[in-house]
Design a protein around this motif. Structure first.
Motif, PDB file in Angstrom:
ATOM      1  N   MET A   1       8.092 -12.130  -1.351  1.00  0.00           N
ATOM      2  CA  MET A   1       7.144 -12.483  -0.444  1.00  0.00           C
ATOM      3  C   MET A   1       7.195 -14.155  -0.423  1.00  0.00           C
ATOM      4  O   MET A   1       7.174 -14.793   0.206  1.00  0.00           O
ATOM      5  CB  MET A   1       5.527 -12.297  -0.097  1.00  0.00           C
ATOM      6  N   ARG A   2       7.302 -14.548  -1.849  1.00  0.00           N
ATOM      7  CA  ARG A   2       7.495 -15.750  -2.252  1.00  0.00           C
ATOM      8  C   ARG A   2       8.752 -16.191  -1.904  1.00  0.00           C
ATOM      9  O   ARG A   2       8.805 -17.604  -1.195  1.00  0.00           O
ATOM     10  CB  ARG A   2       6.265 -16.406  -3.125  1.00  0.00           C
ATOM     11  N   ARG A   3       9.875 -15.813  -2.812  1.00  0.00           N
ATOM     12  CA  ARG A   3      11.053 -15.912  -2.656  1.00  0.00           C
ATOM     13  C   ARG A   3      11.836 -16.056  -1.526  1.00  0.00           C
ATOM     14  O   ARG A   3      12.567 -17.013  -1.299  1.00  0.00           O
ATOM     15  CB  ARG A   3      11.560 -15.237  -3.876  1.00  0.00           C
ATOM     16  N   GLU A   4      11.633 -14.720  -0.340  1.00  0.00           N
ATOM     17  CA  GLU A   4      12.370 -14.800   0.140  1.00  0.00           C
ATOM     18  C   GLU A   4      11.617 -14.833   1.619  1.00  0.00           C
ATOM     19  O   GLU A   4      12.311 -15.814   2.882  1.00  0.00           O
ATOM     20  CB  GLU A   4      13.179 -12.966   0.269  1.00  0.00           C
ATOM     21  N   TYR A   5      10.271 -15.056   1.362  1.00  0.00           N
ATOM     22  CA  TYR A   5       9.621 -15.732   3.549  1.00  0.00           C
ATOM     23  C   TYR A   5       8.200 -16.404   3.492  1.00  0.00           C
ATOM     24  O   TYR A   5       8.395 -16.597   3.804  1.00  0.00           O
ATOM     25  CB  TYR A   5       9.654 -14.134   3.445  1.00  0.00           C
TER      26      TYR A   5
ATOM     27  N   SER B   1       0.856  -1.499  -0.361  1.00  0.00           N
ATOM     28  CA  SER B   1      -0.035  -0.105  -0.463  1.00  0.00           C
ATOM     29  C   SER B   1       0.829   1.279  -0.218  1.00  0.00           C
ATOM     30  O   SER B   1       0.545   1.704  -0.523  1.00  0.00           O
ATOM     31  CB  SER B   1      -1.420   0.290   1.095  1.00  0.00           C
ATOM     32  N   ALA B   2       1.947   1.406   0.197  1.00  0.00           N
ATOM     33  CA  ALA B   2       2.699   2.577   0.644  1.00  0.00           C
ATOM     34  C   ALA B   2       3.179   2.488  -0.750  1.00  0.00           C
ATOM     35  O   ALA B   2       3.746   3.745  -0.794  1.00  0.00           O
ATOM     36  CB  ALA B   2       4.004   1.890   1.731  1.00  0.00           C
ATOM     37  N   CYS B   3       3.705   1.365  -1.316  1.00  0.00           N
ATOM     38  CA  CYS B   3       4.073   1.704  -2.797  1.00  0.00           C
ATOM     39  C   CYS B   3       3.548   2.146  -3.794  1.00  0.00           C
ATOM     40  O   CYS B   3       3.803   3.041  -4.457  1.00  0.00           O
ATOM     41  CB  CYS B   3       4.920  -0.017  -3.270  1.00  0.00           C
ATOM     42  N   SER B   4       2.446   1.974  -3.323  1.00  0.00           N
ATOM     43  CA  SER B   4       1.308   2.045  -4.290  1.00  0.00           C
ATOM     44  C   SER B   4       0.716   3.691  -4.205  1.00  0.00           C
ATOM     45  O   SER B   4       1.013   4.835  -4.783  1.00  0.00           O
ATOM     46  CB  SER B   4      -0.101   1.261  -4.219  1.00  0.00           C
ATOM     47  N   HIS B   5       0.718   4.332  -3.094  1.00  0.00           N
ATOM     48  CA  HIS B   5       0.672   5.691  -2.538  1.00  0.00           C
ATOM     49  C   HIS B   5       1.912   6.265  -2.908  1.00  0.00           C
ATOM     50  O   HIS B   5       1.632   7.443  -3.240  1.00  0.00           O
ATOM     51  CB  HIS B   5       0.184   6.173  -1.045  1.00  0.00           C
TER      52      HIS B   5
ATOM     53  N   LEU C   1       6.619   1.866  -8.542  1.00  0.00           N
ATOM     54  CA  LEU C   1       6.221   0.452  -8.831  1.00  0.00           C
ATOM     55  C   LEU C   1       6.828  -0.706  -9.060  1.00  0.00           C
ATOM     56  O   LEU C   1       7.018  -1.479  -8.861  1.00  0.00           O
ATOM     57  CB  LEU C   1       6.097   1.462 -10.732  1.00  0.00           C
ATOM     58  N   SER C   2       8.418  -0.025  -9.211  1.00  0.00           N
ATOM     59  CA  SER C   2       9.596  -1.707  -8.777  1.00  0.00           C
ATOM     60  C   SER C   2       9.376  -1.897  -7.613  1.00  0.00           C
ATOM     61  O   SER C   2       9.969  -3.340  -7.635  1.00  0.00           O
ATOM     62  CB  SER C   2      10.441  -0.877 -10.171  1.00  0.00           C
ATOM     63  N   GLU C   3       9.310  -1.093  -7.096  1.00  0.00           N
ATOM     64  CA  GLU C   3       9.247  -1.505  -5.883  1.00  0.00           C
ATOM     65  C   GLU C   3       8.217  -2.474  -5.505  1.00  0.00           C
ATOM     66  O   GLU C   3       8.643  -3.576  -4.870  1.00  0.00           O
ATOM     67  CB  GLU C   3       9.974  -0.465  -4.588  1.00  0.00           C
ATOM     68  N   GLY C   4       7.706  -2.230  -5.676  1.00  0.00           N
ATOM     69  CA  GLY C   4       6.092  -2.983  -5.361  1.00  0.00           C
ATOM     70  C   GLY C   4       6.402  -4.115  -5.942  1.00  0.00           C
ATOM     71  O   GLY C   4       6.002  -5.411  -5.182  1.00  0.00           O
ATOM     72  N   PHE C   5       6.794  -4.457  -7.031  1.00  0.00           N
ATOM     73  CA  PHE C   5       6.814  -6.057  -7.951  1.00  0.00           C
ATOM     74  C   PHE C   5       8.206  -7.276  -6.818  1.00  0.00           C
ATOM     75  O   PHE C   5       7.856  -7.539  -6.811  1.00  0.00           O
ATOM     76  CB  PHE C   5       6.819  -5.712  -9.072  1.00  0.00           C
ATOM     77  N   HIS C   6       8.988  -6.230  -6.387  1.00  0.00           N
ATOM     78  CA  HIS C   6       9.803  -6.106  -5.895  1.00  0.00           C
ATOM     79  C   HIS C   6       9.477  -7.242  -4.779  1.00  0.00           C
ATOM     80  O   HIS C   6      10.077  -8.373  -4.051  1.00  0.00           O
ATOM     81  CB  HIS C   6      11.210  -5.353  -5.128  1.00  0.00           C
TER      82      HIS C   6
ATOM     83  N   LEU D   1      -1.688  -3.809  -6.398  1.00  0.00           N
ATOM     84  CA  LEU D   1      -0.107  -3.691  -7.155  1.00  0.00           C
ATOM     85  C   LEU D   1      -1.297  -3.492  -8.487  1.00  0.00           C
ATOM     86  O   LEU D   1      -1.103  -2.327  -9.359  1.00  0.00           O
ATOM     87  CB  LEU D   1       0.585  -4.852  -8.340  1.00  0.00           C
ATOM     88  N   ILE D   2      -2.782  -3.824  -8.848  1.00  0.00           N
ATOM     89  CA  ILE D   2      -3.096  -3.700 -10.040  1.00  0.00           C
ATOM     90  C   ILE D   2      -3.745  -2.009  -9.718  1.00  0.00           C
ATOM     91  O   ILE D   2      -3.873  -1.059 -11.121  1.00  0.00           O
ATOM     92  CB  ILE D   2      -5.013  -4.530 -10.293  1.00  0.00           C
ATOM     93  N   ASP D   3      -3.870  -1.660  -8.817  1.00  0.00           N
ATOM     94  CA  ASP D   3      -4.023   0.150  -8.464  1.00  0.00           C
ATOM     95  C   ASP D   3      -2.589   0.523  -8.402  1.00  0.00           C
ATOM     96  O   ASP D   3      -3.136   2.371  -9.322  1.00  0.00           O
ATOM     97  CB  ASP D   3      -4.124   0.145  -6.527  1.00  0.00           C
ATOM     98  N   LEU D   4      -1.691   0.230  -8.516  1.00  0.00           N
ATOM     99  CA  LEU D   4      -0.239   1.464  -8.605  1.00  0.00           C
ATOM    100  C   LEU D   4      -0.178   1.294  -9.618  1.00  0.00           C
ATOM    101  O   LEU D   4      -0.138   2.769 -10.580  1.00  0.00           O
ATOM    102  CB  LEU D   4       0.182   0.267  -7.739  1.00  0.00           C
ATOM    103  N   LEU D   5       0.020   0.157 -10.753  1.00  0.00           N
ATOM    104  CA  LEU D   5      -0.157   0.339 -12.201  1.00  0.00           C
ATOM    105  C   LEU D   5      -0.731   1.260 -13.304  1.00  0.00           C
ATOM    106  O   LEU D   5      -0.833   1.495 -14.096  1.00  0.00           O
ATOM    107  CB  LEU D   5      -0.201  -1.479 -12.777  1.00  0.00           C
ATOM    108  N   GLY D   6      -2.668   0.696 -12.467  1.00  0.00           N
ATOM    109  CA  GLY D   6      -3.254   2.347 -12.971  1.00  0.00           C
ATOM    110  C   GLY D   6      -3.149   3.178 -12.707  1.00  0.00           C
ATOM    111  O   GLY D   6      -3.337   4.189 -12.926  1.00  0.00           O
ATOM    112  N   ARG D   7      -2.572   3.603 -11.480  1.00  0.00           N
ATOM    113  CA  ARG D   7      -2.287   5.003 -11.309  1.00  0.00           C
ATOM    114  C   ARG D   7      -1.208   5.546 -11.862  1.00  0.00           C
ATOM    115  O   ARG D   7      -0.581   6.728 -12.344  1.00  0.00           O
ATOM    116  CB  ARG D   7      -1.559   4.976  -9.804  1.00  0.00           C
ATOM    117  N   LYS D   8      -0.201   4.715 -12.447  1.00  0.00           N
ATOM    118  CA  LYS D   8       1.148   4.465 -13.843  1.00  0.00           C
ATOM    119  C   LYS D   8       0.684   4.646 -14.420  1.00  0.00           C
ATOM    120  O   LYS D   8       1.686   5.387 -15.216  1.00  0.00           O
ATOM    121  CB  LYS D   8       1.528   4.038 -13.119  1.00  0.00           C
ATOM    122  N   ASN D   9      -0.316   4.504 -14.777  1.00  0.00           N
ATOM    123  CA  ASN D   9      -0.802   4.347 -17.022  1.00  0.00           C
ATOM    124  C   ASN D   9      -0.119   3.318 -16.973  1.00  0.00           C
ATOM    125  O   ASN D   9       0.429   3.419 -17.844  1.00  0.00           O
ATOM    126  CB  ASN D   9      -0.588   5.875 -17.282  1.00  0.00           C
ATOM    127  N   VAL D  10       0.352   1.911 -16.606  1.00  0.00           N
ATOM    128  CA  VAL D  10       0.505   0.959 -17.264  1.00  0.00           C
ATOM    129  C   VAL D  10      -0.378  -0.057 -17.354  1.00  0.00           C
ATOM    130  O   VAL D  10      -0.572  -1.513 -16.462  1.00  0.00           O
ATOM    131  CB  VAL D  10       1.739   0.305 -16.076  1.00  0.00           C
TER     132      VAL D  10
END
Length: 202
Positions: free
Chosen positions: A44-48, A26-30, A34-39, A60-69
């Motif tokens: 989540m799965r890879r490290e934890y 959520s912090a990444c989205s606000h 973008l790249s940090e959000g995907f990281h 992430l969908i919301d974040l991509l929408g905000r960035k027009n991706v």
């Protein structure tokens, strides 16, 4: 701030859970990160060993929408578990398409929503408005006619307040409340006081 707290907790040996990542994403989205959000989503799965849930993908969908991706957002919906059946994700994409005028993806998102919630008039109205903004008047009229034929109407928005355990409901231009005239007088008085304050403060 949220990301700093996240790293401090990791350094202190606290293991994050799925709720922790909801806050991080959520912090990444606000902040538009973008790249940090995907990281963080992939970590989540890879490290934890935490399997991302629909809520994580939705952010992430919301974040991509905000960035027009938007094309990537549509692809992420397809790749998310049960994503194509998720009303929130398609709704976020449709809203972003309205903001950025992406008619092609708007139609795709709207068609998915029509299938998932066929009686939600707001979705039809939004697509109709997107058609209108794009100058597609015939398509907009066709959609409105379809709504009329099916008897679909957008629910009236209203406000309410509770005073002394009594709930008062207000709808735009509704004068049926028993004390509407009294409230109107109060509002006029408040407006008059505000105008007076503005004049004297300059």
């Amino acid at each position: 701030m949220t990301l700093c707290m996240f790293y401090k907790r990791i350094e202190a040996g606290t293991k994050p859970n799925h709720v922790t990542f909801l806050g991080v994403l959520s912090a990444c989205s606000h902040c538009g990160l973008l790249s940090e959000g995907f990281h963080y989503l992939h970590s989540m799965r890879r490290e934890y060993s935490i399997v991302p849930q629909l809520d994580h993908y939705g952010i992430l969908i919301d974040l991509l929408g905000r960035k027009n991706v938007l094309r990537e957002a549509a692809e992420l919906i397809k790749g998310a578990p049960w994503g194509t059946k998720n009303i929130g994700m398609w709704g976020a994409l449709l809203g972003a398409c309205r903001v950025y005028g992406n008619l092609e993806l708007a139609k795709r998102a709207a068609e998915a929503l029509f299938e998932l919630e066929p009686d939600n008039a707001a979705r039809y109205i939004m697509l109709s408005n997107i058609y209108t903004a794009a100058g597609r008047w015939n398509d907009a009229r066709r959609l409105r006619r379809y709504m009329d034929n099916r008897g679909l109407m957008k629910e009236t928005a209203y406000s309410w307040m509770e005073i002394k355990n009594i709930r008062h409901k207000f709808v735009t231009k509704d004068k049926s409340h028993s004390r509407s005239e009294e409230m109107k007088e109060w509002l006029l008085q408040l407006r008059s006081n505000e105008e007076c304050w503005i004049r004297t403060s300059y």
